[in-house]
Scaffold this motif. Structure first.
Motif, PDB file in Angstrom:
ATOM      1  N   LEU A  18      12.646   4.876  -5.365  1.00  0.00           N
ATOM      2  CA  LEU A  18      12.537   5.724  -6.426  1.00  0.00           C
ATOM      3  C   LEU A  18      11.661   6.833  -6.340  1.00  0.00           C
ATOM      4  CD1 LEU A  18      12.952   2.986  -9.250  1.00  0.00           C
ATOM      5  CD2 LEU A  18      14.855   4.446  -7.902  1.00  0.00           C
ATOM      6  N   GLY A  19      11.227   7.296  -5.184  1.00  0.00           N
ATOM      7  CA  GLY A  19      10.472   8.369  -4.937  1.00  0.00           C
ATOM      8  C   GLY A  19       8.925   7.680  -4.678  1.00  0.00           C
ATOM      9  N   PHE A  20       8.187   7.466  -5.822  1.00  0.00           N
ATOM     10  CA  PHE A  20       6.916   7.184  -5.345  1.00  0.00           C
ATOM     11  C   PHE A  20       6.818   5.620  -5.245  1.00  0.00           C
ATOM     12  CE2 PHE A  20       6.812   7.042  -9.728  1.00  0.00           C
ATOM     13  CZ  PHE A  20       6.088   5.977 -10.176  1.00  0.00           C
ATOM     14  N   VAL A  21       7.923   5.092  -5.783  1.00  0.00           N
ATOM     15  CA  VAL A  21       7.780   3.540  -5.824  1.00  0.00           C
ATOM     16  C   VAL A  21       9.206   3.125  -4.967  1.00  0.00           C
ATOM     17  CG1 VAL A  21       8.728   3.115  -7.837  1.00  0.00           C
ATOM     18  CG2 VAL A  21       7.261   1.500  -6.963  1.00  0.00           C
ATOM     19  N   GLY A  22       8.931   1.688  -4.529  1.00  0.00           N
ATOM     20  CA  GLY A  22      10.188   1.212  -3.768  1.00  0.00           C
ATOM     21  C   GLY A  22      10.372  -0.060  -4.014  1.00  0.00           C
ATOM     22  N   ALA A  30       0.839  -1.201   0.013  1.00  0.00           N
ATOM     23  CA  ALA A  30      -0.003  -0.118  -0.007  1.00  0.00           C
ATOM     24  C   ALA A  30       0.669   1.338  -0.047  1.00  0.00           C
ATOM     25  CB  ALA A  30      -0.967  -0.028   1.207  1.00  0.00           C
ATOM     26  N   ALA A  31       2.078   1.052   0.298  1.00  0.00           N
ATOM     27  CA  ALA A  31       3.060   2.220   0.678  1.00  0.00           C
ATOM     28  C   ALA A  31       3.882   2.508  -0.681  1.00  0.00           C
ATOM     29  CB  ALA A  31       3.993   2.181   1.772  1.00  0.00           C
ATOM     30  N   GLY A  32       3.465   1.597  -1.742  1.00  0.00           N
ATOM     31  CA  GLY A  32       4.418   1.700  -3.006  1.00  0.00           C
ATOM     32  C   GLY A  32       5.669   0.659  -2.978  1.00  0.00           C
ATOM     33  N   ILE A  33       5.529  -0.191  -2.231  1.00  0.00           N
ATOM     34  CA  ILE A  33       6.934  -1.051  -2.043  1.00  0.00           C
ATOM     35  C   ILE A  33       6.432  -2.432  -2.887  1.00  0.00           C
ATOM     36  CG2 ILE A  33       8.528  -2.390  -0.705  1.00  0.00           C
ATOM     37  CD1 ILE A  33       8.203   0.140   1.398  1.00  0.00           C
ATOM     38  N   HIS A  34       7.400  -2.724  -3.721  1.00  0.00           N
ATOM     39  CA  HIS A  34       7.325  -3.977  -4.437  1.00  0.00           C
ATOM     40  C   HIS A  34       8.322  -4.779  -4.163  1.00  0.00           C
ATOM     41  CE1 HIS A  34       4.311  -2.380  -7.239  1.00  0.00           C
ATOM     42  NE2 HIS A  34       4.876  -1.036  -6.973  1.00  0.00           N
ATOM     43  N   LEU A  35       8.198  -6.259  -4.320  1.00  0.00           N
ATOM     44  CA  LEU A  35       9.317  -7.155  -3.812  1.00  0.00           C
ATOM     45  C   LEU A  35       9.909  -7.633  -5.166  1.00  0.00           C
ATOM     46  CD1 LEU A  35       6.756  -9.217  -1.519  1.00  0.00           C
ATOM     47  CD2 LEU A  35       8.451  -7.719  -0.944  1.00  0.00           C
ATOM     48  N   LYS A  36      11.151  -8.095  -4.949  1.00  0.00           N
ATOM     49  CA  LYS A  36      11.586  -9.175  -6.094  1.00  0.00           C
ATOM     50  C   LYS A  36      12.934  -9.817  -5.570  1.00  0.00           C
ATOM     51  CE  LYS A  36      15.051  -5.355  -7.043  1.00  0.00           C
ATOM     52  NZ  LYS A  36      16.009  -4.534  -8.291  1.00  0.00           N
ATOM     53  N   GLN A  43      15.487   2.333   6.113  1.00  0.00           N
ATOM     54  CA  GLN A  43      14.990   2.885   4.851  1.00  0.00           C
ATOM     55  C   GLN A  43      13.583   2.488   4.298  1.00  0.00           C
ATOM     56  OE1 GLN A  43      17.748   1.651   1.416  1.00  0.00           O
ATOM     57  NE2 GLN A  43      19.261   1.216   3.017  1.00  0.00           N
ATOM     58  N   LEU A  44      13.023   1.676   4.791  1.00  0.00           N
ATOM     59  CA  LEU A  44      11.475   1.247   4.934  1.00  0.00           C
ATOM     60  C   LEU A  44      10.806   2.361   5.667  1.00  0.00           C
ATOM     61  CD1 LEU A  44      11.506  -2.769   5.039  1.00  0.00           C
ATOM     62  CD2 LEU A  44      11.021  -1.317   2.998  1.00  0.00           C
TER      63      LEU A  44
END
Length: 450
Positions: free
Chosen positions: A293-297, A272-278, A392-393
């Motif tokens: 990366l600003g609006f996404v992490g 919900a905070a724009g954080i994606h997993l990889k 950082q999170l």
């Protein structure tokens, strides 16, 4: 008479008791404190290894996990010797040992003698409780048989030759897990002594590393590659597994973050905070990082397979890290606690699967979530391990001015940039919208025909 009196006096002398004042409880206390202070002042040997010992009681208190510390197929070493459920494996040990001896190019007496000559050192590798009821002769025989059969089992397993010993698949699977139980360890020195006497020393060392690497689930590293990097020989196979799973320590100085209060509760909230997993590039447990990366992490996590062997493997590594004489950074414990902080529900596991971070061979996502929530209970991680990532999170999640924008942009990104077709559809819609606007403008404001 005088002489008789003197003789009587002499005879009475031995019967007199000399009273020695007992040491007071206060004096005993002070003496114990002084001895403890002297022990602490003694320099610690950097090469000293922790003893092979029982699982700490605080872990055995969890009755659900007690079965994970007990061997199910094969008993190795003195702790579980003659265990009833492991008697079938005892029938295979002599055949495995015979094969090892034959292919070593040595006589059985020569291999036995190298264990016998080093029995005092090998005995010292165990907690006193483990060897108290064993004579040196019996312990020598036990370590010799277990050492030869273990090496041959690993070699035959990696070369797919165990069928020739008529060992069933279920026994092989359980035995493989049993070799990495804390209470089921052989001193690695036993394996080294036997390998050094063998004509196949190099091959044996390679298959041990490959066996451990496969157990560590190293999907990104081919078998038969470089040796597992250790500054000195491991205490046992379990320590070798821990080293392989954790990878080299991060020696770079981490940026400190003052606020470590965790505002997020699970992966759903990170999403919900724009954080994606990889998946991270390496599969070592320390390879966890975050990029904003600003609006996404993007949170990078090492790939992990969850199956029936994961519980025993991780819990015995945690037990090893909790041994009182093992000074370590609690790397495995910290990893489990970090993953437990991300997983609350089955939906969190689902997101890990979709991102390619987790492979579920256990069953439902609910089972995986339950497993991590249970094994993460009452563990104490090293607060420094993932300090930078947590910080950082938190910065990304708690930046107030961009919270709403982040959520909206993240949802927009998720809805419209999942595939090239979605991007083309979005661009097409924007083009139509633009042309419609231009047409509307010219309809309202037609060009002059002067």
């Amino acid at each position: 008479m005088a002489r008789n009196e003197n003789m009587a006096s002499m005879n009475e002398t031995p019967s007199r008791s000399i009273t020695i004042p007992e040491q007071s409880s206060k004096e005993k206390l002070f003496e114990n404190i002084k001895e403890a202070e002297e022990r602490l002042a003694q320099p610690q040997s950097q090469s000293s290894k922790p003893k092979i010992q029982r699982v700490p009681d605080m872990l055995r208190d969890h009755r659900k996990f007690e079965k994970y510390y007990e061997p199910r197929a094969v008993a190795i070493g003195p702790f579980h010797h003659n265990k009833a459920r492991c008697q079938l494996a005892e029938k295979f040990k002599p055949a495995l040992a015979a094969k090892f001896i034959k292919e070593s190019g040595r006589q059985a007496e020569d291999l036995h003698k190298v264990i016998e000559d080093n029995i005092s050192t090998l005995k010292d590798c165990y907690n006193e409780e483990a060897t108290r009821s064993y004579t040196d002769e019996v312990l020598t025989d036990l370590l010799f048989l277990d050492g030869c059969s273990t090496l041959q089992f690993i070699y035959s397993f990696m070369h797919h030759e165990l069928a020739s010993f008529k060992i069933k698949r279920d026994q092989v699977a359980f035995a493989k897990q049993d070799l990495f139980l804390l209470e089921n360890q052989l001193p690695y020195q036993v394996l080294e002594l036997l390998m050094q006497k063998s004509d196949k020393q190099a091959d044996l060392k390679t298959v041990i590393d490959d066996f451990v690497r496969e157990t560590a689930d190293k999907r990104t590293r081919p078998l038969g590659g470089t040796s597992i990097n250790m500054e000195e020989p491991p205490a046992h196979l379990l320590e070798l597994l821990r080293t392989e799973m954790l990878g080299p320590p991060d020696r770079h100085k981490k940026k400190k973050h003052k606020d470590r209060r965790q505002s997020f509760r699970n992966i759903q909230e990170l999403k919900a905070a724009g954080i994606h997993l990889k998946p991270s590039k390496r599969s070592t447990l320390r390879d966890i990082s975050f990029t904003s990366l600003g609006f996404v992490g993007f949170l990078s996590l090492p790939p992990i397979s969850v199956n029936d062997s994961m519980g025993p493997k991780f819990l015995n590594l945690v037990a090893y890290e909790m041994c009182p004489d093992f000074q370590n950074d609690f790397g495995v414990t910290s990893y489990i606690c970090f993953l437990d902080s991300l997983i609350d529900h089955a939906d969190d596991v689902k997101q890990l699967r979709k991102a390619g971070v987790l492979r579920n061979f256990l069953g439902s996502d609910e089972e995986v979530a339950k497993l991590f929530n249970e094994i993460g209970t009452d563990l104490v991680p090293n607060s420094e391990t993932y300090l930078s990532v947590y910080g950082q999170l938190e910065v990304h999640c708690k930046t107030k001015w961009k919270t709403k924008l982040t959520v909206w942009m993240a949802q927009f990104y998720h809805d419209h940039f999942r595939s090239p077709w979605a991007i083309m559809a979005l661009l097409g819609a924007l083009a139509v919208l633009g042309l419609t606007g231009i047409q509307t403008w010219y309809t309202i404001h037609p060009p002059s025909t002067a």
